[in-house]
Scaffold this motif. Sequence first.
Motif, short mmCIF file in Angstrom:
data_model
loop_
_atom_site.label_atom_id
_atom_site.label_comp_id
_atom_site.label_asym_id
_atom_site.label_seq_id
_atom_site.Cartn_x
_atom_site.Cartn_y
_atom_site.Cartn_z
N VAL A 256 12.53 53.24 115.78
CA VAL A 256 11.48 53.10 116.78
C VAL A 256 11.48 54.32 117.69
CG1 VAL A 256 10.61 51.76 118.73
CG2 VAL A 256 11.59 50.58 116.76
N GLU A 257 10.30 54.87 117.94
CA GLU A 257 10.14 55.97 118.89
C GLU A 257 9.09 55.58 119.92
OE1 GLU A 257 10.48 60.35 117.51
OE2 GLU A 257 9.55 59.27 115.85
N VAL A 258 9.37 55.87 121.17
CA VAL A 258 8.43 55.56 122.25
C VAL A 258 8.36 56.75 123.19
CG1 VAL A 258 7.89 54.06 124.20
CG2 VAL A 258 8.95 53.10 122.15
N ALA A 259 7.16 57.12 123.58
CA ALA A 259 6.97 58.15 124.61
C ALA A 259 5.91 57.64 125.58
CB ALA A 259 6.54 59.48 123.99
N LEU A 260 6.14 57.81 126.86
CA LEU A 260 5.16 57.36 127.84
C LEU A 260 5.19 58.26 129.07
CD1 LEU A 260 6.49 55.14 130.33
CD2 LEU A 260 7.43 54.41 128.16
N GLN A 261 4.05 58.35 129.71
CA GLN A 261 3.90 59.18 130.90
C GLN A 261 2.75 58.62 131.75
OE1 GLN A 261 2.31 63.20 130.42
NE2 GLN A 261 3.92 63.99 131.77
N TYR A 262 3.05 58.22 132.95
CA TYR A 262 2.03 57.67 133.84
C TYR A 262 1.19 58.78 134.46
CZ TYR A 262 4.60 53.27 133.55
OH TYR A 262 5.23 52.13 133.10
N ASN A 263 -0.08 58.46 134.75
CA ASN A 263 -0.93 59.39 135.46
C ASN A 263 -1.60 58.65 136.62
OD1 ASN A 263 -3.42 58.12 134.48
ND2 ASN A 263 -2.92 59.07 132.50
N GLU A 268 -5.30 52.08 131.13
CA GLU A 268 -4.14 52.10 130.24
C GLU A 268 -4.57 52.52 128.84
OE1 GLU A 268 -0.71 48.92 129.46
OE2 GLU A 268 -2.59 48.41 128.45
N ARG A 269 -3.79 53.39 128.24
CA ARG A 269 -4.06 53.81 126.86
C ARG A 269 -2.77 53.67 126.08
NH1 ARG A 269 -6.87 59.52 126.51
NH2 ARG A 269 -7.53 58.70 124.50
N VAL A 270 -2.77 52.74 125.14
CA VAL A 270 -1.60 52.49 124.31
C VAL A 270 -1.97 52.75 122.85
CG1 VAL A 270 0.10 50.81 123.53
CG2 VAL A 270 -0.66 50.79 125.90
N PHE A 271 -1.26 53.66 122.22
CA PHE A 271 -1.47 53.95 120.81
C PHE A 271 -0.23 53.51 120.05
CE2 PHE A 271 -4.47 56.65 122.90
CZ PHE A 271 -5.51 56.86 122.00
N ALA A 272 -0.40 52.57 119.14
CA ALA A 272 0.73 52.03 118.38
C ALA A 272 0.56 52.34 116.90
CB ALA A 272 0.84 50.53 118.60
N THR A 284 3.40 42.77 116.70
CA THR A 284 4.67 42.39 117.31
C THR A 284 5.39 43.59 117.92
OG1 THR A 284 5.75 42.60 115.15
CG2 THR A 284 4.99 40.41 115.79
N HIS A 285 5.17 44.77 117.36
CA HIS A 285 5.82 45.97 117.92
C HIS A 285 5.27 46.27 119.32
CE1 HIS A 285 2.26 47.02 115.75
NE2 HIS A 285 2.28 48.29 116.09
N VAL A 286 3.97 46.05 119.53
CA VAL A 286 3.38 46.28 120.85
C VAL A 286 3.82 45.19 121.82
CG1 VAL A 286 1.22 46.48 122.14
CG2 VAL A 286 1.38 47.45 119.84
N VAL A 287 3.86 43.95 121.36
CA VAL A 287 4.32 42.85 122.20
C VAL A 287 5.76 43.09 122.62
CG1 VAL A 287 4.83 40.37 122.27
CG2 VAL A 287 2.74 41.18 121.14
N GLY A 288 6.59 43.51 121.68
CA GLY A 288 7.99 43.79 122.00
C GLY A 288 8.14 44.90 123.01
#
Length: 294
Positions: A256-263, A268-272, A284-288
């Motif tokens: 699993v790799e996750v990168a995030l940065q608030y502006n 909200e923009r979530v790309f899974a 389920t990966h987004v829910v988790g």
Amino acid sequence: MKTTVADLKEYTANDIQILEGLEAVRRRPSMYIGDTGIRGLHHLVYEVVDNAIDEAMAGYCDQVSVIVYPDGSVSVEDNGRGIPVDTHPKVNKPAAEVVLTILHAGGKFDNKAYQVSGGLHGVGVSVVNALSTWLELTIWREGMEWHQRYSRGVPQCELTPVGKADRTGTKVHFLPDDTIFEEKDFSFDVLSSRLREIAFLVPGLKIDLKDLRNNKSVAFKYDGGVISFVEYLNRDKNPLFKEPIYIKGEKDDVLVEVALQYNDSFQERVFAFANLIHTVEGGTHVVGFRTALT
């Protein structure tokens, strides 16, 4: 009035149809590519590209080239290992021909050839073949260049060596069947958007896109992976901190790799993605992820 058995139309074993080979794909293409409109048309390209990306993720490919031609055809070429050309023991045909003509034939059903893979396992490229007016297959493998041509999924010749080669890889050049697709024009912007995403998700992979209809071209290569992806998404925003947060972990053979940065915006923009496939409806990966974050 009561209906009797005699009133019903006769229904016997003779009414049961058995579709052989790729005929089922041509009869019901939407079952395999979603629809026969603009979305399904581009899906053909994605299926061939996914095979090249699987080679890249396995460590055997670092360059993919996609070309749109003036006649509406598209080619996808990679410098991976090349589809095997030796004879398949069960059907006594070259493995490459098996992959292009038999549904559910491929090297992605276990973890021997590919640890991770995307696309329609064992279905993708054969579906592309079935839904194309013609398809030209070129393979560079075992020191030779191999070639075979298909028409609506049917081989027009044997897989034949046509010369020596000092490289490896696969090239699939196809023309979508205009008797099946409602849309025939590929969009440079749609293709470039998808290829850019892939380049972000596979660090170090170079993807070239050329459109010979209008001489447009673009190349993607990002060494930063998902970190570069987040920076790209925030390019017109004001990030609240300079470096994106990056998390990577593996458990039970799942990476699993996750990168995030608030502006400073409120959207909200979530790309899974799962195996490089954009899961637009989450999962389920987004829910988790959301549960862990909050």
